[in-house]
Design a protein around this motif. Structure first.
Motif, PDB file in Angstrom:
ATOM      1  N   THR A 143      65.944  68.457  57.836  1.00  0.00           N
ATOM      2  CA  THR A 143      65.042  69.311  57.064  1.00  0.00           C
ATOM      3  C   THR A 143      63.647  68.712  57.157  1.00  0.00           C
ATOM      4  O   THR A 143      63.448  67.543  56.826  1.00  0.00           O
ATOM      5  CB  THR A 143      65.463  69.392  55.588  1.00  0.00           C
ATOM      6  OG1 THR A 143      66.763  69.973  55.497  1.00  0.00           O
ATOM      7  CG2 THR A 143      64.477  70.257  54.797  1.00  0.00           C
ATOM      8  N   ILE A 144      62.694  69.507  57.632  1.00  0.00           N
ATOM      9  CA  ILE A 144      61.305  69.066  57.730  1.00  0.00           C
ATOM     10  C   ILE A 144      60.517  69.678  56.582  1.00  0.00           C
ATOM     11  O   ILE A 144      60.560  70.893  56.374  1.00  0.00           O
ATOM     12  CB  ILE A 144      60.675  69.484  59.071  1.00  0.00           C
ATOM     13  CG1 ILE A 144      61.465  68.900  60.243  1.00  0.00           C
ATOM     14  CG2 ILE A 144      59.208  69.040  59.146  1.00  0.00           C
ATOM     15  CD1 ILE A 144      60.995  69.395  61.606  1.00  0.00           C
ATOM     16  N   ALA A 145      59.819  68.854  55.836  1.00  0.00           N
ATOM     17  CA  ALA A 145      59.003  69.335  54.714  1.00  0.00           C
ATOM     18  C   ALA A 145      57.527  69.073  55.016  1.00  0.00           C
ATOM     19  O   ALA A 145      57.149  67.958  55.351  1.00  0.00           O
ATOM     20  CB  ALA A 145      59.408  68.631  53.417  1.00  0.00           C
ATOM     21  N   VAL A 146      56.713  70.120  54.895  1.00  0.00           N
ATOM     22  CA  VAL A 146      55.280  70.008  55.182  1.00  0.00           C
ATOM     23  C   VAL A 146      54.478  70.528  53.999  1.00  0.00           C
ATOM     24  O   VAL A 146      55.016  71.145  53.075  1.00  0.00           O
ATOM     25  CB  VAL A 146      54.911  70.806  56.457  1.00  0.00           C
ATOM     26  CG1 VAL A 146      55.642  70.262  57.668  1.00  0.00           C
ATOM     27  CG2 VAL A 146      55.207  72.297  56.275  1.00  0.00           C
ATOM     28  N   ARG A 147      53.169  70.295  54.042  1.00  0.00           N
ATOM     29  CA  ARG A 147      52.305  70.818  53.004  1.00  0.00           C
ATOM     30  C   ARG A 147      52.319  72.344  53.019  1.00  0.00           C
ATOM     31  O   ARG A 147      52.488  72.968  54.068  1.00  0.00           O
ATOM     32  CB  ARG A 147      50.869  70.322  53.211  1.00  0.00           C
ATOM     33  CG  ARG A 147      50.671  68.853  52.917  1.00  0.00           C
ATOM     34  CD  ARG A 147      49.215  68.475  53.083  1.00  0.00           C
ATOM     35  NE  ARG A 147      48.965  67.085  52.734  1.00  0.00           N
ATOM     36  CZ  ARG A 147      47.768  66.521  52.745  1.00  0.00           C
ATOM     37  NH1 ARG A 147      46.709  67.228  53.096  1.00  0.00           N
ATOM     38  NH2 ARG A 147      47.624  65.254  52.408  1.00  0.00           N
ATOM     39  N   ASN A 148      52.099  72.928  51.850  1.00  0.00           N
ATOM     40  CA  ASN A 148      52.084  74.391  51.741  1.00  0.00           C
ATOM     41  C   ASN A 148      50.705  74.929  52.142  1.00  0.00           C
ATOM     42  O   ASN A 148      49.972  75.500  51.329  1.00  0.00           O
ATOM     43  CB  ASN A 148      52.441  74.820  50.319  1.00  0.00           C
ATOM     44  CG  ASN A 148      52.685  76.309  50.220  1.00  0.00           C
ATOM     45  OD1 ASN A 148      52.854  76.990  51.222  1.00  0.00           O
ATOM     46  ND2 ASN A 148      52.685  76.828  49.001  1.00  0.00           N
ATOM     47  N   ARG A 149      50.382  74.714  53.392  1.00  0.00           N
ATOM     48  CA  ARG A 149      49.126  75.180  53.963  1.00  0.00           C
ATOM     49  C   ARG A 149      49.433  75.877  55.282  1.00  0.00           C
ATOM     50  O   ARG A 149      50.340  75.439  56.016  1.00  0.00           O
ATOM     51  CB  ARG A 149      48.162  74.017  54.210  1.00  0.00           C
ATOM     52  CG  ARG A 149      47.741  73.270  52.947  1.00  0.00           C
ATOM     53  CD  ARG A 149      46.848  72.084  53.303  1.00  0.00           C
ATOM     54  NE  ARG A 149      46.413  71.358  52.114  1.00  0.00           N
ATOM     55  CZ  ARG A 149      45.702  70.223  52.164  1.00  0.00           C
ATOM     56  NH1 ARG A 149      45.361  69.717  53.347  1.00  0.00           N
ATOM     57  NH2 ARG A 149      45.340  69.614  51.049  1.00  0.00           N
ATOM     58  N   PRO A 150      48.701  76.932  55.621  1.00  0.00           N
ATOM     59  CA  PRO A 150      48.999  77.666  56.855  1.00  0.00           C
ATOM     60  C   PRO A 150      49.048  76.788  58.097  1.00  0.00           C
ATOM     61  O   PRO A 150      49.957  76.925  58.922  1.00  0.00           O
ATOM     62  CB  PRO A 150      47.860  78.689  56.936  1.00  0.00           C
ATOM     63  CG  PRO A 150      47.442  78.893  55.518  1.00  0.00           C
ATOM     64  CD  PRO A 150      47.620  77.562  54.851  1.00  0.00           C
ATOM     65  N   GLU A 151      48.090  75.867  58.228  1.00  0.00           N
ATOM     66  CA  GLU A 151      48.051  75.034  59.435  1.00  0.00           C
ATOM     67  C   GLU A 151      49.225  74.068  59.496  1.00  0.00           C
ATOM     68  O   GLU A 151      49.771  73.790  60.574  1.00  0.00           O
ATOM     69  CB  GLU A 151      46.725  74.262  59.532  1.00  0.00           C
ATOM     70  CG  GLU A 151      46.453  73.266  58.409  1.00  0.00           C
ATOM     71  CD  GLU A 151      45.742  73.883  57.211  1.00  0.00           C
ATOM     72  OE1 GLU A 151      45.133  73.119  56.432  1.00  0.00           O
ATOM     73  OE2 GLU A 151      45.779  75.124  57.048  1.00  0.00           O
ATOM     74  N   SER A 152      49.657  73.567  58.319  1.00  0.00           N
ATOM     75  CA  SER A 152      50.802  72.655  58.282  1.00  0.00           C
ATOM     76  C   SER A 152      52.096  73.393  58.583  1.00  0.00           C
ATOM     77  O   SER A 152      52.962  72.886  59.316  1.00  0.00           O
ATOM     78  CB  SER A 152      50.893  71.974  56.913  1.00  0.00           C
ATOM     79  OG  SER A 152      49.727  71.213  56.646  1.00  0.00           O
ATOM     80  N   ILE A 153      52.249  74.570  58.025  1.00  0.00           N
ATOM     81  CA  ILE A 153      53.446  75.376  58.271  1.00  0.00           C
ATOM     82  C   ILE A 153      53.515  75.778  59.737  1.00  0.00           C
ATOM     83  O   ILE A 153      54.588  75.732  60.368  1.00  0.00           O
ATOM     84  CB  ILE A 153      53.460  76.611  57.349  1.00  0.00           C
ATOM     85  CG1 ILE A 153      53.639  76.153  55.890  1.00  0.00           C
ATOM     86  CG2 ILE A 153      54.553  77.586  57.757  1.00  0.00           C
ATOM     87  CD1 ILE A 153      53.465  77.249  54.870  1.00  0.00           C
TER      88      ILE A 153
END
Length: 283
Positions: A143-153
């Protein structure tokens, strides 16, 4: 015979490489080799690159890990896989390697675990992408978790697509740092969150860390981030990024000289370098 090695990159500022490599040479009873730092601006790289091969070997960091490839005769498998080089062995053939992978894997091994279970990865930049692929290569459920930002997603989606190209049946999913849920066997942090001077910050809540028995944090300054301290307080085996930094350097010496280091010696060197960071680094 005196030999010369170096770290190349730009900008370098404070770097741990000289002190780590000096100690590794000493540990292999090599007291004549020299290790220096060479800053090369990107616009000067083309003219400076040929001079590097007068060295016995060198390390490569940002922004030259990709640029150096065109000047090499051969690439190791890990360098081919990630399209990045951080170690070069000079000689009749100049060969590029990626020992960041080895540093990461040996750090996980030193924790007493592996990547075959349920893995939670925070972030998916350069180091995170490598951790993601190595997890899938070892059969982990990721499971990869990233910031809730368009560029991060978008970056996370690109890594997922890349993984599925390598392994169609890979068990991998994407979420945000704020939405992490479920049970995991190991947590990997590839984000800079918690790095000095923002040592009190954590990329996920303390509730996420509860119940995870193993944790690896790529941040090495401070020696124990808030994330690492929280994991240890919960009874988990946790390590910071110094283990990865020292191990990737040790593997460079294995490549340059064919030496091997006892894991206990490296463990002691990691502690020594953590002490150095705590008391002297950047001061």
């Amino acid at each position: 015979m005196k030999r010369n090695f170096a770290l190349i990159g730009y900008p370098l500022g404070h770097t741990m490489s000289p002190v780590i490599h000096k100690r590794l040479f000493e540990l292999s009873e090599d007291f004549s080799s020299r290790y220096s730092v060479v800053e090369i601006k990107p616009e000067h790289f083309r003219t400076k690159a040929p001079e590097l091969f007068e060295l016995s070997g060198f390390n490569v960091t940002i922004p030259h890990k990709l640029n150096i490839i065109k000047y090499l005769d051969q690439l190791d498998l890990s360098a081919k896989r990630y399209g990045a080089v951080n170690v070069v062995k000079c000689g009749e053939q100049n060969i590029g390697y990626n020992t960041d992978v080895d540093g990461f894997l040996r750090s996980i091994e030193s924790l007493g675990t592996d990547l075959s279970g349920r893995v939670l990865l925070l972030g998916c930049g350069g180091a995170g992408r490598m951790m993601a692929i190595e997890t899938i290569r070892r059969g982990g459920e990721l499971t990869i978790a990233v910031r809730n930002r368009p560029e991060s997603i978008e970056k996370g989606q690109n890594v997922l697509a890349n993984i599925h190209m390598l392994a169609e049946d890979a068990k991998v999913s994407l979420t945000t740092l704020e939405s992490v849920s479920g049970q995991y066997d190991i947590l990997l942090n590839s984000t800079p969150c918690g790095m000095y001077p923002h040592s009190e910050e954590m990329p996920v809540s303390k509730q996420v860390v509860e119940g995870i028995p193993y944790l690896f944090d790529a941040v090495y300054n401070p020696r124990a981030t808030e994330l690492v301290q929280t994991a240890r307080a919960n009874g988990a085996a946790a390590t910071g990024g110094m283990a990865m930094l020292v191990w990737q350097a040790a593997v460079a010496h294995e490549i340059w000289d064919g030496v091997t280091y006892d894991p206990e010696i490296i463990h002691n060197l990691v502690n020594e370098m953590e002490d150095y960071v705590e008391h002297d680094f950047g001061k």
